[in-house]
Motif scaffolding. Sequence first.
Motif, PDB file in Angstrom:
ATOM      1  N   TRP A   1       0.772  -1.214   0.201  1.00 15.01           N
ATOM      2  CA  TRP A   1       0.023  -0.002   0.050  1.00 15.01           C
ATOM      3  C   TRP A   1       0.841   1.356   0.100  1.00 15.01           C
ATOM      4  CZ3 TRP A   1       0.513   3.394   4.084  1.00 15.01           C
ATOM      5  CH2 TRP A   1       1.040   2.921   5.183  1.00 15.01           C
TER       6      TRP A   1
ATOM      7  N   THR B   1      -6.317  -2.337  -3.767  1.00 18.81           N
ATOM      8  CA  THR B   1      -7.184  -1.816  -4.819  1.00 18.81           C
ATOM      9  C   THR B   1      -7.446  -0.372  -4.924  1.00 18.81           C
ATOM     10  OG1 THR B   1      -9.089  -1.752  -3.278  1.00 18.81           O
ATOM     11  CG2 THR B   1      -8.528  -3.919  -4.266  1.00 18.81           C
ATOM     12  N   THR B   2      -8.211   0.049  -5.947  1.00 20.37           N
ATOM     13  CA  THR B   2      -8.436   1.574  -6.103  1.00 20.37           C
ATOM     14  C   THR B   2      -9.041   2.153  -5.009  1.00 20.37           C
ATOM     15  OG1 THR B   2     -10.155   0.975  -7.506  1.00 20.37           O
ATOM     16  CG2 THR B   2      -8.158   1.931  -8.638  1.00 20.37           C
ATOM     17  N   ASP B   3      -9.996   1.263  -4.176  1.00 15.79           N
ATOM     18  CA  ASP B   3     -10.646   1.846  -3.152  1.00 15.79           C
ATOM     19  C   ASP B   3      -9.804   1.477  -1.749  1.00 15.79           C
ATOM     20  OD1 ASP B   3     -11.613  -0.605  -3.381  1.00 15.79           O
ATOM     21  OD2 ASP B   3     -13.505  -0.324  -2.908  1.00 15.79           O
ATOM     22  N   ASN B   4      -8.515   1.247  -2.196  1.00 15.95           N
ATOM     23  CA  ASN B   4      -7.550   1.227  -0.660  1.00 15.95           C
ATOM     24  C   ASN B   4      -7.928   0.011   0.249  1.00 15.95           C
ATOM     25  OD1 ASN B   4      -6.233   3.447  -1.590  1.00 15.95           O
ATOM     26  ND2 ASN B   4      -7.500   4.860  -0.063  1.00 15.95           N
TER      27      ASN B   4
ATOM     28  N   GLN C   1      -0.843  -1.275  -7.294  1.00 16.59           N
ATOM     29  CA  GLN C   1      -2.211  -1.212  -7.648  1.00 16.59           C
ATOM     30  C   GLN C   1      -2.764  -2.390  -8.272  1.00 16.59           C
ATOM     31  OE1 GLN C   1      -3.039   2.425  -6.911  1.00 16.59           O
ATOM     32  NE2 GLN C   1      -4.693   1.173  -6.154  1.00 16.59           N
ATOM     33  N   THR C   2      -3.721  -3.216  -7.806  1.00 20.40           N
ATOM     34  CA  THR C   2      -4.259  -4.409  -8.245  1.00 20.40           C
ATOM     35  C   THR C   2      -5.795  -4.362  -8.718  1.00 20.40           C
ATOM     36  OG1 THR C   2      -5.155  -5.448  -6.096  1.00 20.40           O
ATOM     37  CG2 THR C   2      -2.642  -5.601  -6.723  1.00 20.40           C
ATOM     38  N   THR C   3      -6.084  -5.303  -9.285  1.00 22.07           N
ATOM     39  CA  THR C   3      -7.608  -5.427  -9.439  1.00 22.07           C
ATOM     40  C   THR C   3      -8.426  -5.752  -8.043  1.00 22.07           C
ATOM     41  OG1 THR C   3      -7.753  -7.906  -9.678  1.00 22.07           O
ATOM     42  CG2 THR C   3      -7.332  -6.383 -11.712  1.00 22.07           C
ATOM     43  N   ASP C   4      -9.620  -5.655  -8.132  1.00 21.89           N
ATOM     44  CA  ASP C   4     -10.221  -6.077  -6.755  1.00 21.89           C
ATOM     45  C   ASP C   4     -10.776  -7.647  -6.810  1.00 21.89           C
ATOM     46  OD1 ASP C   4     -12.454  -6.103  -8.398  1.00 21.89           O
ATOM     47  OD2 ASP C   4     -13.534  -4.447  -7.487  1.00 21.89           O
TER      48      ASP C   4
ATOM     49  N   ASP D   1       3.646   2.140  -8.818  1.00 28.81           N
ATOM     50  CA  ASP D   1       4.175   3.380  -8.673  1.00 28.81           C
ATOM     51  C   ASP D   1       5.768   3.279  -8.475  1.00 28.81           C
ATOM     52  OD1 ASP D   1       5.006   5.972  -8.290  1.00 28.81           O
ATOM     53  OD2 ASP D   1       3.117   6.688  -7.608  1.00 28.81           O
TER      54      ASP D   1
ATOM     55  N   GLU E   1      -1.928  -4.277 -11.542  1.00 28.82           N
ATOM     56  CA  GLU E   1      -1.997  -3.349 -12.730  1.00 28.82           C
ATOM     57  C   GLU E   1      -1.100  -2.331 -12.954  1.00 28.82           C
ATOM     58  OE1 GLU E   1      -6.464  -2.156 -12.475  1.00 28.82           O
ATOM     59  OE2 GLU E   1      -6.620  -3.801 -13.890  1.00 28.82           O
ATOM     60  N   THR E   2      -0.587  -1.626 -11.926  1.00 25.99           N
ATOM     61  CA  THR E   2       0.411  -0.656 -12.237  1.00 25.99           C
ATOM     62  C   THR E   2       1.202  -0.789 -10.951  1.00 25.99           C
ATOM     63  OG1 THR E   2      -1.111   1.151 -11.250  1.00 25.99           O
ATOM     64  CG2 THR E   2      -0.738   0.694 -13.644  1.00 25.99           C
TER      65      THR E   2
END
Length: 418
Positions: free
Chosen positions: A98, A140-143, A103-106, A117, A114-115
């Motif tokens: 984190w 995930t994109t929603d942490n 970043q991953t899928t859910d 940083d 996915e990416t």
Amino acid sequence: MARIVMKFGGTSMAGTERIRNVAARVKHEVDAGNEVAVVVSAMAGETDRLVNFCREAAPLHDPKEYDVVVAAGEQVTSGLLAITLQAMGVKARSWLGWQLPIQTTDAHATARIETIDTTALIAAMSSGEVAVIPGFQGLTTDNRITTLGRGGSDTSAVAVAAAVKADRCDIYTDVDGVYTTDPRIVPRARKLAKVTYEEMLELASVGAKVLQTRSVGLAMKENVRVQVLSSFDAPTDNPIPGTLIVGDDEIGDDEMERQLITGIAHDKNEAKVTLTSVPDRPGAVASIFGPLAEANINVDMIIQNIAHATGSTDVTFTVPGAELARAIDTLEKAKNVIGFAELMHDTKVAKVSVVGVGMRSHAGVASTMFKALAQRGINVQAISTSEIKVSVLIDEDETELAVRVLHTAYGLDAEDAQ
Ligand code: ADP
Ligand code: ASP
Ligand code: MG
């Protein structure tokens, strides 16, 4: 100077002494002037222990919370390796999934990266600090914390190597390379100097757990130079070569590797499901496999038997053992739509597969397999094939025997073995 990613598996990280060995290896690369990121697994057995706690808490549990629990093992080892490196005078810092973030899928418990940083990572590495990254985990994109599926630290390592454009991704494990089959089962297995991405992908996908399947797919797509090595040899400037995973063009036709069969793998984690008396009509199989797909359950081998005189048929297929409870639940809920009579299941099965690109141009691979198994009285319960693979489902108790018999039948035994 090179930029390298080193990955150490669970056995290599199991305890203070072994972590010290790992740190010595990392220090060796740093002292040689390389920029280093290290990806670590949890200590051997730790992830299993955490998975069991989740099962005990509730057999059908929330995968989001499962990920919170099972990602913890790698947090411990990444911190411990950073501490050990610092104690040896090597600058080091841990970076949890984190914190980068990765970043991953859910798709919890089987998330895909996915990416990544790389800003903080590259800044740390180029300042001479070792970046220690826990494998297996992401965000995930929603942490929410995710994990990448069992064995996922290999994939973390390859993804980090691709993201930081590393010159090499060295996967250190408890064997010194990729063998023609699991050397713990067949002592006569031969180490492969090179194996193609394509064959390694197929071997991994049918159970050769030395590399996680996704890590090989990603290495192939991103052209990452992956090498499998032993973490137990002392670090030297001339290490014993392990196995290089290479493109097809790097293996000459005349090389030893260009055998009809490259390797044999087995998988004891399959479960067999049979639905009896399914109506033999269009749409029947769709009503079985549709709900399973929606529940994200991978179905592997499928056999539909010849219809009974009553206009019904039995359908047998395999699912990952870990998904059996969910598969049964999903099928029971769809029972009225599917219209089957009985659901039977069996976890005492194993899949044994032979893999090799040579199969494309040679007939008779499957018949050699069936003959060799028949001679030992091993019964085949299901079969599946791809262009470069033949798999059979057998009784789990016969796995080791089947692997050994096939290894000999395809002429893979090491020459110097007695
Ligand atoms: P790590 O914890 O380092 O990720 P794994 O246990 O996941 O290690 O993978 C290494 C193991 O893979 C070896 O101990 C070996 O038993 C097993 N294995 C299975 N098939 C093969 C193969 N074809 N070549 C080498 N090892 C294999
Ligand atoms: N610790 C995780 C597992 O046991 C990930 C890994 O070791 O690669 O599956
Ligand atoms: Mg592994």
